[in-house]
Design a protein around this motif. Structure first.
Motif, PDB file in Angstrom:
ATOM      1  N   ILE A   1      -6.109  -0.877   7.821  1.00 19.95           N
ATOM      2  CA  ILE A   1      -5.936  -1.734   6.400  1.00 19.95           C
ATOM      3  C   ILE A   1      -4.938  -2.721   7.079  1.00 19.95           C
ATOM      4  CG2 ILE A   1      -4.369  -1.948   4.418  1.00 19.95           C
ATOM      5  CD1 ILE A   1      -5.287   1.290   4.076  1.00 19.95           C
TER       6      ILE A   1
ATOM      7  N   MET B   1      -7.349  -3.566  -2.709  1.00 17.48           N
ATOM      8  CA  MET B   1      -8.097  -4.064  -1.812  1.00 17.48           C
ATOM      9  C   MET B   1      -8.935  -5.258  -2.409  1.00 17.48           C
ATOM     10  SD  MET B   1      -7.487  -3.026   1.279  1.00 17.48           S
ATOM     11  CE  MET B   1      -6.113  -2.137   1.449  1.00 17.48           C
TER      12      MET B   1
ATOM     13  N   GLN C   1      -1.464   2.622   6.730  1.00 18.29           N
ATOM     14  CA  GLN C   1      -2.270   1.956   7.579  1.00 18.29           C
ATOM     15  C   GLN C   1      -3.963   2.413   7.378  1.00 18.29           C
ATOM     16  OE1 GLN C   1      -0.672   1.987  11.257  1.00 18.29           O
ATOM     17  NE2 GLN C   1       0.470   0.089  10.876  1.00 18.29           N
ATOM     18  N   GLY C   2      -4.061   3.599   6.706  1.00 18.16           N
ATOM     19  CA  GLY C   2      -5.351   4.316   6.606  1.00 18.16           C
ATOM     20  C   GLY C   2      -5.339   5.580   6.235  1.00 18.16           C
TER      21      GLY C   2
ATOM     22  N   ALA D   1     -10.401   2.053  -3.490  1.00 19.47           N
ATOM     23  CA  ALA D   1      -9.814   1.254  -2.793  1.00 19.47           C
ATOM     24  C   ALA D   1      -9.741  -0.237  -3.573  1.00 19.47           C
ATOM     25  CB  ALA D   1     -10.484   0.855  -1.711  1.00 19.47           C
TER      26      ALA D   1
ATOM     27  N   ALA E   1      -9.694  -3.773   4.179  1.00 23.12           N
ATOM     28  CA  ALA E   1      -9.684  -2.485   5.331  1.00 23.12           C
ATOM     29  C   ALA E   1     -11.095  -2.048   5.885  1.00 23.12           C
ATOM     30  CB  ALA E   1      -9.251  -1.259   4.300  1.00 23.12           C
TER      31      ALA E   1
ATOM     32  N   ILE F   1       0.961  -1.236   0.065  1.00 29.66           N
ATOM     33  CA  ILE F   1       0.088  -0.028   0.009  1.00 29.66           C
ATOM     34  C   ILE F   1       0.891   1.438   0.045  1.00 29.66           C
ATOM     35  CG2 ILE F   1      -1.833   1.189   1.331  1.00 29.66           C
ATOM     36  CD1 ILE F   1      -3.108  -1.064   0.499  1.00 29.66           C
TER      37      ILE F   1
ATOM     38  N   PRO G   1     -10.944   4.445   4.219  1.00 27.30           N
ATOM     39  CA  PRO G   1     -10.428   3.002   4.665  1.00 27.30           C
ATOM     40  C   PRO G   1      -9.427   3.348   5.736  1.00 27.30           C
ATOM     41  CG  PRO G   1      -9.476   3.695   2.851  1.00 27.30           C
ATOM     42  CD  PRO G   1     -10.178   4.616   2.773  1.00 27.30           C
TER      43      PRO G   1
END
Length: 183
Positions: free
Chosen positions: A92, A132, A69-70, A126, A99, A4, A89
């Motif tokens: 994650i 995702m 992480q988001g 996403a 997520a 990511i 999101p």
């Protein structure tokens, strides 16, 4: 494992909305949203009471972005205007390509299809850009509007957890919805 990269934060657009990274200057609007009892009714968190709390949330969102992480976008009716909501999101889990989504919108704008527009765009981003496989939403079971929103936009109920969340002196239930990436 999924790789990511959230930096730089993409600006997303729909026919009526601009979704952009939250800035420290958004703290007053974020405080108004997160202190509104109508917005917070089913949020199962304490309402904000100070602008410093809003700034801290923006700082913690920046940390999530830096760690990939988001992200939480500010929802604007037009580019360069004050935020009227947030969506994004977070939580994650890269190894599972999954997520959790969180969102809120100013009550004066409820029922106009704006959150559905934002939700579809964030899901598209996403799935197509972040890779995702699934997105989930954790909802208070009494929040019928949020449940309808999710179902209308392709989410299905995965689970109903009884008294799994402790808030304000009581145990609350949670409903988990998910949406899979299109195949």
């Amino acid at each position: 494992m999924l790789t990511i990269n959230l930096s730089p934060v993409a600006e997303l657009r729909t026919s009526r909305l601009s979704l952009r990274r939250l800035l420290p200057s958004d703290a007053p609007a974020l405080l108004r949203l997160r202190s509104d009892e109508r917005v917070m009714r089913y949020f199962d968190r304490e309402p904000m009471t100070t602008e410093e709390q809003a700034l801290e949330l923006i700082r913690s969102t920046d940390e999530l972005i830096a760690k990939n992480q988001g992200v939480m976008w500010g929802i604007c009716l037009r580019p360069g205007t004050e935020i009227v909501g947030t969506i994004g999101p977070w939580n994650i889990t890269a190894e599972h390509h999954r997520a959790e989504l969180g969102y809120l919108l100013h009550p004066d704008l409820w029922g106009q299809g704006l959150m559905g527009e934002a939700l579809d765009e964030v899901c598209r981003y996403a799935f197509e850009h972040l890779g995702m496989h699934s997105l989930e939403a954790n909802v208070n079971p009494h929040n019928a509007a949020s449940r309808r929103l999710l179902e209308k936009h392709g989410f299905v109920q995965e689970a109903y957890f009884r008294e799994n969340f402790y808030h304000n002196g009581q145990f609350l239930d949670s409903v988990i919805y998910s949406r899979l990436a299109p195949r």
